[in-house]
Design an enzyme around this catalytic site. Structure first.
Site, mmCIF file in Angstrom:
data_model
loop_
_atom_site.group_PDB
_atom_site.id
_atom_site.type_symbol
_atom_site.label_atom_id
_atom_site.label_comp_id
_atom_site.label_asym_id
_atom_site.label_seq_id
_atom_site.Cartn_x
_atom_site.Cartn_y
_atom_site.Cartn_z
ATOM 1 N N CYS A 336 0.788 -1.244 0.000
ATOM 2 C CA CYS A 336 0.000 0.000 0.000
ATOM 3 C C CYS A 336 0.816 1.289 0.000
ATOM 4 O O CYS A 336 0.559 2.171 -0.818
ATOM 5 C CB CYS A 336 -1.002 0.041 1.140
ATOM 6 N N ARG A 365 6.923 -11.402 5.023
ATOM 7 C CA ARG A 365 6.446 -11.210 6.390
ATOM 8 C C ARG A 365 7.083 -12.251 7.288
ATOM 9 O O ARG A 365 7.205 -13.405 6.901
ATOM 10 C CB ARG A 365 4.917 -11.361 6.450
ATOM 11 N N GLN A 383 1.236 -11.042 -3.539
ATOM 12 C CA GLN A 383 -0.188 -10.719 -3.414
ATOM 13 C C GLN A 383 -0.702 -10.215 -4.746
ATOM 14 O O GLN A 383 -0.021 -9.471 -5.439
ATOM 15 C CB GLN A 383 -0.378 -9.580 -2.415
ATOM 16 N N ASP A 385 -2.536 -7.740 -5.468
ATOM 17 C CA ASP A 385 -2.990 -6.592 -4.704
ATOM 18 C C ASP A 385 -3.504 -5.510 -5.637
ATOM 19 O O ASP A 385 -3.058 -5.410 -6.773
ATOM 20 C CB ASP A 385 -1.761 -6.046 -3.965
ATOM 21 N N HIS A 387 -5.262 -1.256 -5.317
ATOM 22 C CA HIS A 387 -5.867 -0.193 -4.526
ATOM 23 C C HIS A 387 -6.780 0.602 -5.418
ATOM 24 O O HIS A 387 -6.404 0.969 -6.534
ATOM 25 C CB HIS A 387 -4.779 0.682 -3.897
ATOM 26 N N LYS A 471 -14.892 -4.597 5.841
ATOM 27 C CA LYS A 471 -14.412 -5.377 4.688
ATOM 28 C C LYS A 471 -15.405 -6.448 4.293
ATOM 29 O O LYS A 471 -16.279 -6.841 5.078
ATOM 30 C CB LYS A 471 -13.074 -6.028 5.027
ATOM 31 N N HIS A 517 -8.469 -1.405 -0.385
ATOM 32 C CA HIS A 517 -7.481 -2.449 -0.724
ATOM 33 C C HIS A 517 -8.261 -3.658 -1.177
ATOM 34 O O HIS A 517 -9.304 -3.960 -0.605
ATOM 35 C CB HIS A 517 -6.726 -2.965 0.500
#
Length: 645
Positions: A336, A365, A383, A385, A387, A471, A517
Site C-alpha cells: 500500500c 512477512r 499478493q 494486490d 488499490h 471489509k 485495498h
RNA sequence: GCCGGCGUAGCUCAGUGGUAGAGCAACGGUUUCGUAAACCGUAGGUCGGAGGUUCAACUCCUCUCGCCGGCUCCA
C-alpha cells in the site's frame, strides 16, 4: 399457559415450566423416544430443560443435523471421564463439539502421547458399556463454586466466576461431574462404541491465550454409525493424498529448501509455467476491468513505514531493517505505501478518479516458525494486490464492480461456490477504530448495498472489521467441501490521512479520497496450493504445464511423433514427444497418467498410415483416432472455455 | 514462539547397541513393443547437524535445525 410453535407452523399450548421432553412426548411418543435434544428459538437445548415462555420448538432426533453435535459433546464428556479415571489428577478445561468431532482440554502434568489414546479409548468403551445415566443438575452459582473449589477444578472455577447467571448447570455420569451448559444424551450407552475415535493429542493454551498455561488437548471424532466414521476416516485419507506438499513434489512443481531459508518457495519450471498462465489471465482481466498495472520496489525507507504506521502496529511481522548508506530500509510486508507514493507523485483531480492500480507485489512477512505450512503459509509471497482510490460518490459503484470482478476471476479457475462475509465494527468499542463514524456508516452501507444489489447472501460478522475499515471477504469452496478465504475487499480510513492523500474536487478544494485495498486470489502461493488440492494435480487443460504428450508405439513411429509434436507446438499447444529411451507404450502411458497430463496422443503404424492421432484422456477414456486438425480444434475449444478436459 | 510427534539414498519406506537395506527414479546394456510398470546390470548414504555415554551408536542421552499435527497470530 405458554404457546409453542412447531416447525410445521402448528401451535401447541403447555403449562409454563414444561420440560422439553414432555413437549416431545405430547407431540408423539415415537418422537420422544428418538429425541436427543431440542432447538428453542434456534438454540440447542437439553430435553430436560424447561420452557417458561412462548417460543419456537424443534425437537432434535438422531436424524437431525444437530444430533451429531450433542453426540460429540457427550462423547467428549465420556472421554474426560476416562481421562480422569486413568489420571485422577487431571484438571478439566473445556470440551466442546467441533466440526466433525470434539476435543477436551486437560491440565495434567503427565505428558500424554498418542500411545495413551488406546488406553483412554478402552476406558471410554467401558464407560459406554456401563450405560451410566447422564444427569442434569442445576446449582446456584455459589454452590457451584464451592463444588469446583472442593474438587480443585481451578479452570472450571474461573469459567463459572465469569458467568453472569444465578444458576449454572452440571452434568453427572457415575462419579464424573462437570460444569457444562449441555445438552447431552440421556445415557453413556447412547454413544456408539464403534463409531468414535480419538485422533490426536496437541498442546493448547488455556482460553487461547499465550500468556496462560498450556493444556493438553485430545481431539476425537464421533458418529452415529461405524460406516459414518469409516467414511470420515476415508475422507481424511483423501485429503492427505491430495496434500499440495505431496503433489507439488510428485509433479515437480515447487520445492522448499532448508539450507536456503524457511518458508520460501522455489517454483520449478512446471510450477513456473502455471504461475505465468495464472498471472497472464489475471493481467488480461485486470486490463479489461479498468485496472492499470504498476510495479513498485521491494524495500522502502523507515520513514515510509513510520508514516504508514506499519512500524507501530505491524513491526513484529516485518523483517529487521537493513542499513543502506546509514539509512534504515525495510523489506515490504505490504504494497500500500508504495501505491500511495505513485498517487502522491502529482496533484490529482476528481476527473482522474477512480484510479484502480493493481500489482502482483511480492511481500515478505515474518511468520512465526510454528505457523508455516507448505505453500499455504509462507514468509515470502506475491499478493494480487490492488488499490482503488475514488471519491465518496464513486464508492458504491466501485464496490459493486470489484465484487463482480472477483467472482468472475475465481470462476475462471473453476470455483463456483462462495461464501461471503461482511465484517463490521464492534459497536461497543468505536474508539478502537480509525476514521469518523460517518465514514464508517457510509462504507458499511456501500458494502451492504453492493451485496444486496447482487442478491448475494452473506454473513454479517460483528466486530470482525480491521481497525482501519470494514471489509468483505469471499471464501471459496473446494472439491472436498473445504472453505478457503481468498478475496478480501477492505476500506482503509487510515492510510489516506496518514499520507495526506488528496484530490482537487469540482469546487476547487482539496478532498480526501476513499481508498479500498483488495486482493482477490489472496497470495499466488496460497492460491496455487489451493488449485493443486482442488484439482488433485489434474489441472484444467488451460492451466496444465504440459497439455499433450505424443507417444510412439514403436521406434518406427518416432519421426511421425515428432512431426505431430511440431505441428502442435506451431498451434501454441504445450506438447512433448516422448521418443527417448525405447520404452514400451504401456510404460509411457503410465508415466503420462502419473504426471496427470490431460491428453495422450498414441501414434503407431495405423495412425501414421492414416495421418491420424489416437486420443487418450488422463481419465483413461479413449477417444479413438482422429485427424490432428480435429484434435487441435477440440483442445483449443477446451482451453478457450477453461474446461477440465 | 509454545505443546506433542517425526527426520535413514532423488522419492516411498525397512532396519532398536555389533559390517546401512528394498522398491521406484538415475546411469549402462539388451529389448522395438498398441492404451497404467520389458529384462539384466551399475552407481548412489559422514542415517538432519553438533556434542556426550559405550569396547562399539542409525539405535541410548543432551543441545540444535527442519518437517508434521495443534495452539496462537494473520492489514
Amino acid at each position: 399457559m405458554i404457546q409453542l410453535v412447531l416447525p410445521d407452523g402448528n401451535k401447541m399450548e403447555f403449562k409454563e415450566g414444561v420440560s422439553l421432553y414432555e413437549v416431545a412426548q405430547a407431540i408423539g411418543p415415537g418422537l420422544a423416544k428418538a429425541a436427543v435434544g431440542a432447538l428453542v428459538d434456534g438454540e440447542l437445548r437439553d430435553l430436560r430443560e424447561r420452557v417458561h415462555e412462548n417460543c419456537a420448538i424443534n425437537i432434535v432426533t438422531s436424524a437431525s443435523p444437530q444430533a451429531l453435535e450433542i453426540l460429540r459433546h457427550t462423547t467428549s464428556h465420556i472421554m474426560a471421564q476416562a481421562v480422569r479415571d486413568l489420571f485422577p489428577e487431571a484438571k478439566l478445561g473445556i470440551g466442546p463439539a467441533i466440526a466433525d468431532g470434539f476435543y477436551y482440554d486437560f491440565d495434567l502434568s503427565q505428558r500424554l502421547s498418542s500411545a495413551d489414546l488406546g488406553k483412554i479409548s478402552a476406558e471410554m468403551r467401558r464407560i459406554i458399556a456401563a450405560d451410566l445415566p447422564i444427569e442434569r443438575l442445576e446449582k446456584p452459582k455459589k454452590e457451584a463454586e464451592e463444588i469446583l473449589q472442593e474438587r480443585g477444578e481451578k479452570l472450571k472455577l474461573e469459567l463459572v466466576e465469569e458467568l453472569d447467571m444465578e444458576t449454572v448447570t452440571f452434568y453427572q455420569q457415575g462419579e464424573f461431574i462437570d460444569l457444562c451448559r449441555g445438552p447431552h444424551l440421556p445415557t453413556t450407552a447412547c454413544v456408539n462404541p464403534d463409531a468414535f475415535q480419538l485422533t490426536s493429542v496437541a498442546g493448547a493454551y488455556w482460553r487461547g491465550d499465550e500468556s496462560r498455561p498450556m493444556l493438553q488437548r485430545i481431539y476425537g471424532t464421533a458418529w452415529e454409525k461405524k460406516t459414518d466414521l469409516d467414511a470420515y476416516l476415508e475422507r481424511l485419507t483423501e485429503i492427505e493424498a491430495r496434500d499440495h506438499r505431496k503433489l507439488m513434489r510428485q509433479l515437480d512443481l515447487v520445492s522448499f529448501h532448508e539450507e536456503a531459508g524457511v518458508g520460501l518457495a522455489y517454483w520449478h519450471p512446471k510450477g513456473g509455467r502455471m504461475r505465468v498462465l495464472i498471472e497472464d489471465y489475471w493481467r488480461k482481466l485486470h486490463y479489461e476491468g479498468g485496472y492499470e498495472i504498476v510495479f513498485t520496489p521491494h524495500i522502502g525507507r523507515a520513514k515510509l513505514w513510520e508514516t504508514s504506521g506499519h512500524l507501530d502496529f505491524y513491526r513484529d511481522d516485518m523483517y529487521a531493517p537493513m542499513d543502506v548508506d546509514g539509512q534504515d530500509y525495510y523489506i515490504k510486508p505490504m504494497n500500500c505505501p508504495f501505491h500511495v507514493m505513485i498517487y502522491n507523485s502529482h496533484t490529482r483531480s476528481y476527473r482522474d478518479l477512480p484510479l484502480r492500480w493493481a500489482e502482483l507485489g511480492t511481500v515478505y512477512r515474518y511468520e512465526r516458525s510454528g505457523v508455516l505450512h507448505g505453500m499455504l503459509r509462507v514468509r515470502g509471497f506475491t499478493q494480487d494486490d490492488a488499490h482503488i482510490i475514488c471519491s465518496p460518490e464513486q464508492i458504491d459503484e466501485e464496490i459493486l464492480r470489484v465484487l463482480d470482478f472477483s467472482l468472475n476471476l475465481l470462476r475462471g479457475f473453476g470455483f463456483n461456490k462462495f461464501k461471503i462475509e461482511l465484517s463490521v465494527r464492534d459497536p461497543k468499542t468505536p474508539e478502537k477504530y480509525a476514521g469518523e463514524d460517518r465514514i464508517w456508516e457510509q462504507a458499511e452501507e456501500s458494502l451492504v448495498k453492493a451485496l444486496e444489489a447482487k442478491n448475494f447472501s452473506y454473513q454479517r460478522m460483528e466486530g470482525e472489521a480491521v481497525f482501519y475499515g470494514p471489509k468483505i471477504d469471499i471464501k471459496i469452496e473446494d472439491a472436498l467441501g473445504r472453505m478457503w478465504q481468498c478475496t478480501t475487499i477492505q476500506f482503509d480510513f487510515n492510510i489516506p490521512g496518514r499520507f495526506d492523500m488528496t484530490y482537487i474536487g469540482e469546487d476547487g478544494t482539496k478532498q480526501r479520497p476513499y481508498m479500498v485495498h483488495r486482493a482477490l486470489l489472496g497470495s499466488l502461493e496460497r492460491f496455487y496450493a489451493l488449485l493443486v488440492e482442488h484439482y488433485n494435480g489434474a489441472f484444467p487443460v488451460w492451466l496444465s504445464p504440459l497439455q499433450v504428450v505424443v507417444l510412439p508405439v514403436s521406434q518406427d513411429n518416432i519421426d511421425y511423433a515428432q512431426s505431430i509434436a511440431q505441428r502442435l507446438r506451431a498451434a501454441e499447444i504445450r506438447v512433448q514427444a516422448w521418443t527417448e529411451g525405447g520404452q514400451t507404450l504401456n510404460y509411457l502411458i503410465r508415466k503420462a497418467q502419473m504426471e496427470k497430463i490431460p491428453y495422450m496422443l498414441v501414434v503407431g503404424k495405423r495412425e501414421q498410415e492414416n495421418g491420424n492421432v489416437a486420443v487418450r484422456l488422463r481419465t483413461e477414456e479413449d477417444l479413438g483416432p482422429r485427424s490432428l486438425d480435429q484434435f487441435i480444434a477440440l483442445i483449443n475449444e477446451k482451453i478457450e472455455r477453461k474446461e477440465l478436459l
